[in-house]
Design an enzyme around this catalytic site. Structure first.
Site, PDB file in Angstrom:
ATOM      1  N   GLU A  98       0.742  -1.165  -0.136  1.00 48.77           N
ATOM      2  CA  GLU A  98      -0.009   0.081  -0.016  1.00 48.77           C
ATOM      3  C   GLU A  98       1.021   1.218   0.110  1.00 48.77           C
ATOM      4  OE1 GLU A  98      -2.342  -1.644   3.271  1.00 48.77           O
ATOM      5  OE2 GLU A  98      -4.273  -1.139   2.173  1.00 48.77           O
ATOM      6  N   GLU A 150      -3.807  -9.644   3.727  1.00 47.63           N
ATOM      7  CA  GLU A 150      -4.462  -9.338   4.843  1.00 47.63           C
ATOM      8  C   GLU A 150      -5.435 -10.316   5.081  1.00 47.63           C
ATOM      9  OE1 GLU A 150      -3.186  -6.913   2.811  1.00 47.63           O
ATOM     10  OE2 GLU A 150      -2.859  -5.297   3.685  1.00 47.63           O
TER      11      GLU A 150
HETATM   12  C1  3H9 Z   1      -1.288  -5.099   7.022  1.00 49.04           C
HETATM   13  O1  3H9 Z   1      -0.267  -4.561   6.365  1.00 49.04           O
HETATM   14  C2  3H9 Z   1      -2.741  -4.205   7.179  1.00 49.04           C
HETATM   15  C3  3H9 Z   1      -2.680  -2.915   6.519  1.00 49.04           C
HETATM   16  O2  3H9 Z   1      -3.228  -3.150   5.339  1.00 49.04           O
HETATM   17  C4  3H9 Z   1      -3.344  -1.873   7.377  1.00 49.04           C
HETATM   18  C5  3H9 Z   1      -3.193  -1.734   8.470  1.00 49.04           C
HETATM   19  C6  3H9 Z   1      -3.709  -0.359   9.218  1.00 49.04           C
HETATM   20  N1  3H9 Z   1       4.521  -7.829  11.458  1.00 49.04           N
HETATM   21  O3  3H9 Z   1       7.551 -15.719   8.168  1.00 49.04           O
HETATM   22  P1  3H9 Z   1       8.858 -15.567   8.501  1.00 49.04           P
HETATM   23  C7  3H9 Z   1       7.796 -11.788  11.593  1.00 49.04           C
HETATM   24  S1  3H9 Z   1      -1.405  -6.700   7.778  1.00 49.04           S
HETATM   25  C8  3H9 Z   1       5.218  -8.609  12.270  1.00 49.04           C
HETATM   26  O4  3H9 Z   1       9.523 -16.348   9.560  1.00 49.04           O
HETATM   27  P2  3H9 Z   1       9.656 -15.970   6.030  1.00 49.04           P
HETATM   28  C9  3H9 Z   1       7.506 -13.300  11.835  1.00 49.04           C
HETATM   29  O5  3H9 Z   1       6.571 -13.592  12.737  1.00 49.04           O
HETATM   30  C10 3H9 Z   1       0.127  -7.448   7.326  1.00 49.04           C
HETATM   31  N2  3H9 Z   1       5.870  -9.476  12.162  1.00 49.04           N
HETATM   32  O6  3H9 Z   1      10.037 -15.408   7.442  1.00 49.04           O
HETATM   33  C11 3H9 Z   1       9.070 -13.662  11.856  1.00 49.04           C
HETATM   34  O7  3H9 Z   1       9.174 -13.702  13.291  1.00 49.04           O
HETATM   35  P3  3H9 Z   1      10.202 -14.423  14.246  1.00 49.04           P
HETATM   36  C12 3H9 Z   1       0.039  -7.852   6.183  1.00 49.04           C
HETATM   37  C13 3H9 Z   1       6.104 -10.210  11.122  1.00 49.04           C
HETATM   38  O8  3H9 Z   1      11.022 -15.360   5.180  1.00 49.04           O
HETATM   39  C14 3H9 Z   1       9.960 -13.021  11.153  1.00 49.04           C
HETATM   40  O9  3H9 Z   1       9.192 -11.736  10.880  1.00 49.04           O
HETATM   41  N3  3H9 Z   1       1.105  -8.654   5.673  1.00 49.04           N
HETATM   42  C15 3H9 Z   1       5.487  -9.557   9.841  1.00 49.04           C
HETATM   43  O10 3H9 Z   1       9.532 -17.625   5.725  1.00 49.04           O
HETATM   44  C16 3H9 Z   1      10.502 -13.578  10.002  1.00 49.04           C
HETATM   45  O11 3H9 Z   1       9.026 -14.135   9.017  1.00 49.04           O
HETATM   46  C17 3H9 Z   1       1.390 -10.027   5.972  1.00 49.04           C
HETATM   47  O12 3H9 Z   1       0.454 -10.837   6.094  1.00 49.04           O
HETATM   48  C18 3H9 Z   1       4.470  -8.508  10.356  1.00 49.04           C
HETATM   49  N4  3H9 Z   1       3.780  -8.133   9.137  1.00 49.04           N
HETATM   50  O13 3H9 Z   1       8.481 -15.065   5.309  1.00 49.04           O
HETATM   51  C19 3H9 Z   1       2.784 -10.771   5.785  1.00 49.04           C
HETATM   52  N5  3H9 Z   1       5.782 -10.439   8.972  1.00 49.04           N
HETATM   53  O14 3H9 Z   1      11.571 -14.520  13.606  1.00 49.04           O
HETATM   54  C20 3H9 Z   1       3.152 -11.394   6.877  1.00 49.04           C
HETATM   55  C21 3H9 Z   1       6.807 -11.311   9.440  1.00 49.04           C
HETATM   56  O15 3H9 Z   1      10.248 -13.691  15.589  1.00 49.04           O
HETATM   57  N6  3H9 Z   1       4.378 -12.183   6.578  1.00 49.04           N
HETATM   58  N7  3H9 Z   1       7.057 -11.142  10.617  1.00 49.04           N
HETATM   59  O16 3H9 Z   1       9.548 -15.725  14.209  1.00 49.04           O
HETATM   60  C22 3H9 Z   1       4.877 -12.893   5.810  1.00 49.04           C
HETATM   61  O17 3H9 Z   1       3.940 -13.844   4.846  1.00 49.04           O
HETATM   62  C23 3H9 Z   1       6.211 -13.685   5.792  1.00 49.04           C
HETATM   63  O18 3H9 Z   1       6.752 -13.423   7.282  1.00 49.04           O
HETATM   64  C24 3H9 Z   1       7.113 -13.014   4.798  1.00 49.04           C
HETATM   65  C25 3H9 Z   1       8.497 -13.682   5.148  1.00 49.04           C
HETATM   66  C26 3H9 Z   1       6.678 -13.562   3.414  1.00 49.04           C
HETATM   67  C27 3H9 Z   1       7.147 -11.727   4.819  1.00 49.04           C
END
Ligand code: 3H9
Length: 726
Positions: A104, A124
């Site tokens: 975004e 999301e």
């Molecule tokens: C949003 O954006 C809402 C908005 O539209 C509006 C807001 C008002 N936040 O998965 P991994 C941490 S909602 C916090 O193991 P990979 C994860 O917990 C968001 N932490 O690595 C982990 O921590 P730890 C929409 C996050 O390489 C570490 O990062 N976005 C977030 O296999 C590594 O992650 C999503 O839904 C986060 N947003 O995959 C994306 N993301 O080391 C969610 C990750 O302590 N994330 N962490 O265990 C993912 O899909 C995967 O983490 C990603 C990396 C592909 C990025």
């Protein structure tokens, strides 16, 4: 949190910094705003570039932050609008990921350059939300409604090449993205920005927009039954087609808040973190992911080409691990080979759609044999034969003789004692349980079971194998049924007891399917085959000839027992494969379950024979007895140290047993129901059924209630001394 630097006098760089994924926490966003204001105020700055630290743009809003009340009022849209309104061109340099709020932010920029390996998306919906940073309004304006709706309602990650085709990015580069973005920024200095501000663009028209949207909604409702977020995502995109930008944004905010405060978002976000938490495995003996290193697996073998073995071979081939597939004789080998090839052909077709290839005709990658000598050079063997201890021990003894000393010996048993299997080898430290779920090439769960002698290296290697196979590996201790099946036993047992007392398979299944299970316990048992559990009961002296004469029909070892499933098997009703089980099917192998009057009559006679007074059983009792007995077992498993946290049990249930993800797993569900209520209900049911140990409340559950029903995160701290049975 966001570093402000200059690439040249004319170009300001704002680098998002919040390791590991540059999540958009409040300090990051505030620093971004400060950077924009500074660049705006500096007359020498002519353009701005936004990028992310460590080769990642941003994974979006900080998901942890959603549970913090102080961050609830933050509007990401405010910051995105600030970027868009900027009077100097802003270019996003997208490396790694731009997901959710990260994308975004990029949509607020006037130009987007992506690295060829970058992935973008608005995931999301997968955590129970919708894009709340004006993404539902900008994306349709940029790439049109059909593509935007697909991206927003599925949450799928899009590769950069697809993003370029869709018009989501302006340029894709194979080399340095930052340099490419700087080049583009310099080129566009002085060009009009109005056409680049997405909020000012109209949503591209479709000749049949209304019909398209109605059809899309019907499809969505069918695919995402019981999930709130996909439909609200749809409503937000529809608003973009009907309302001016500012009104659409208001609608998006309203819908976002509905989701944010819904139980589903909390459950799905819990599941997101639980999946990551289980990767950090530990055992009660102190070995853990931090102090164990996996060994590489260059070649593997699978023994037994039944349903499970076929799926496991397919899974290994898909992960490009060369496999030797072994059967006991040529007849079984040929049947197995045909089945595996069919599965691989189907998988290859699916992969081709995503422009990938699958090489399985090369004998160096997939070899079929009946000769154990072919296993001499493999690094890991997965045994997937019948659930028969003497047979498994015989195989492991042979493997121990034939395989190289460093080879790991895994068993796909779903319940049997890993230590006993390991005792047949000269290397029990190399023996580990790898419990796959059917169909093994599709189901994501891999239950990894360590025995008394299993080395940390063997555990780490099995965990690594799970990752390579794209599965979610959960490490658990050794006990009958391990974690998943051990919890499933009381659930299925209650379902059958409910039939004895007056219910019907279709009523029990309906309640559990309404709760969100993909299929209820009776449909599941018909699908899996009733004969599997029958064979196991006979082996354990609970059914058939091995039951001592004079044993009461409905009692075993002083506990209540239902011979109903045995009765069905004695009548050749093994489920779908025989066309009859708890239901009737159109033919053997048929899939459409229909209530069976034969079974209803048998139930009536059975109750008469055993003097059971039929009573009406309401939905609440069905749900509570099935689920609370399963959860109760979960508390015992935690207390015994078989699983190292409630998250482990929840991940097992979501990925292996069709537990509805939007309810966060059984232990999370118990925490939402409230432990005092779960305990009170179990006490009541246990009083009514004193001969059913599974309904007797777990000591650990009682303790948690006694200390005041602490939040799930704190449960394990109340186990004074985790005592593993091993
Ligand atoms: C949003 O954006 C809402 C908005 O539209 C509006 C807001 C008002 N936040 O998965 P991994 C941490 S909602 C916090 O193991 P990979 C994860 O917990 C968001 N932490 O690595 C982990 O921590 P730890 C929409 C996050 O390489 C570490 O990062 N976005 C977030 O296999 C590594 O992650 C999503 O839904 C986060 N947003 O995959 C994306 N993301 O080391 C969610 C990750 O302590 N994330 N962490 O265990 C993912 O899909 C995967 O983490 C990603 C990396 C592909 C990025």
């Amino acid at each position: 949190m966001a570093q402000y630097t200059s690439a040249s006098t004319a170009l300001a760089v704002i680098r998002l910094r919040n390791p590991p994924v540059n999540a958009l926490s409040l300090p990051v966003l505030q620093a971004l705003e400060d950077g924009l204001k500074r660049a705006d105020a500096d007359p020498s700055v002519k353009a701005i570039m936004i990028c992310g630290e460590n080769g990642k743009f941003s994974a979006g809003a900080d998901i942890q932050g959603f549970s913090l009340p102080k961050t609830r009022g933050i509007s990401l849209g405010h910051f995105v609008s600030l970027i868009e309104r900027c009077e100097k061109p802003v270019v996003a340099a997208i490396e790694g990921v731009a997901l959710g709020g990260g994308l975004e932010v990029a949509l607020g920029c006037h130009y987007r350059v992506a690295h060829v390996k970058a992935r973008m998306g608005l995931p999301e919906v997968t955590i129970g939300l919708l894009p709340g940073g004006e993404g539902t309004q900008r994306l349709p304006r940029l790439i049109g409604v059909p593509a935007a709706l697909d991206i927003i309602t599925t949450g799928r990650h899009i590769p950069a090449t697809e993003a370029l085709k869709l018009g989501l990015v302006d340029e894709v580069v194979e080399e340095n993205t930052i340099e490419a973005a700087i080049r583009l920024a310099n080129k566009v200095i002085g060009q009009p920005l109005e056409p680049r501000r997405l909020s000012l663009r109209p949503v591209p028209k479709l000749p049949n927009m209304e019909a398209f949207l109605s059809e899309a909604l019907v499809k969505l409702k069918k695919q995402a039954r019981r999930y709130l977020a996909p439909e609200l995502c749809f409503q937000a995109v529809r608003a973009a087609t009907e309302l001016p930008f500012a009104d659409g944004v208001r609608k998006e905010r309203e819908l976002f808040n509905v989701l944010l405060t819904s139980g589903q978002a909390q459950a799905l976000q819990y599941a997101f973190f639980a999946e990551r938490a289980v990767q950090k495995w530990t055992t009660p003996h102190g070995s853990s992911w931090q102090n164990a290193s996996p060994q590489p697996i260059h070649k593997a073998a699978v023994i037994g080409l039944g349903t499970m073995g076929r799926g496991i071979v397919t899974s290994l081939v898909k992960a490009s691990i060369p496999v030797v597939a072994l059967e006991q004789n040529l007849e079984y080998l040929n049947t197995g080979r045909k089945a595996v090839m069919l599965l691989l052909e189907r998988e290859a077709m699916k992969m081709e759609q995503g422009a990938q290839t699958l090489d399985f005709h090369n004998p160096a990658r997939l070899q079929f044999t009946v000769d154990f000598d072919a296993l001499r050079d493999v690094d890991l063997v997965i045994e997937a034969v019948f659930e028969n201890m003497p047979l498994k021990k015989e195989i492991f003894q042979k493997l121990s003789r034939i395989c190289k000393p460093a080879a790991f010996l895994c068993t796909n048993t779903s319940a049997l004692n890993i230590d006993e299997i390991a005792s047949a080898t000269s290397r029990p430290q190399q023996v580990v349980g790898t419990h796959f779920f059917s169909p093994a090439h599709i189901m994501r769960l891999l239950e990894i079971i360590y025995g008394h002698h299993t080395s940390p290296t063997a555990i780490a290697t099995a965990v690594q194998l799970g990752k390579v196979l794209k599965k979610v590996g959960v490490v658990v201790g050794n006990c009958f049924g391990f974690a998943g099946n051990r919890m499933m036993f009381p659930y299925v047992e209650q379902a059958v007891f409910l039939l004895e007392e007056g219910s019907r398979p279709e009523a029990v299944d309906q309640v559990l399917e309404d709760f969100g299970f993909k299929i209820g316990p009776f449909r599941m048992s018909d699908l899996a085959g009733l004969d599997v559990a029958w064979r196991s009961r006979k082996g354990r002296g609970l059914a058939g000839d091995s039951v001592p004469p004079g044993t009461p029909a409905r009692q075993r070892h002083g506990r209540r027992y239902s011979p109903l499933p045995d009765l069905l098997c004695e009548n050749g009703r093994f489920g779908q494969k025989t066309g009859k089980g708890w239901y009737q099917y159109e033919k053997a192998g048929g899939r459409t379950a229909k209530p069976d009057p034969w079974l209803h009559n048998v139930l009536t006679q059975y109750r008469d024979t055993h003097h059971i007074k039929t009573r009406f059983i309401d939905q609440e009792e069905i749900l509570e007895r099935c689920l609370f007995s399963l959860i109760n077992e979960g508390f015992d498993i935690l207390a015994e140290g078989i699983a190292s946290g409630p998250e482990h049990l929840d991940v097992i249930y979501i990925h292996g047993y069709g537990w509805p993800k939007h309810r966060g797993g059984p232990m999370f569900y118990a925490s939402t129901v409230g432990l005092p209520r779960v305990l009170a209900k179990l006490q009541r049911y246990s009083e009514a059924h004193p001969d059913v140990p599974a309904l007797r409340p777990s000591t650990f559950l009682k303790k948690l209630v006694a200390v005041g029903n602490p939040p799930l995160k704190e449960w394990m701290s109340y186990l004074s001394r985790p005592s593993n049975k091993l």
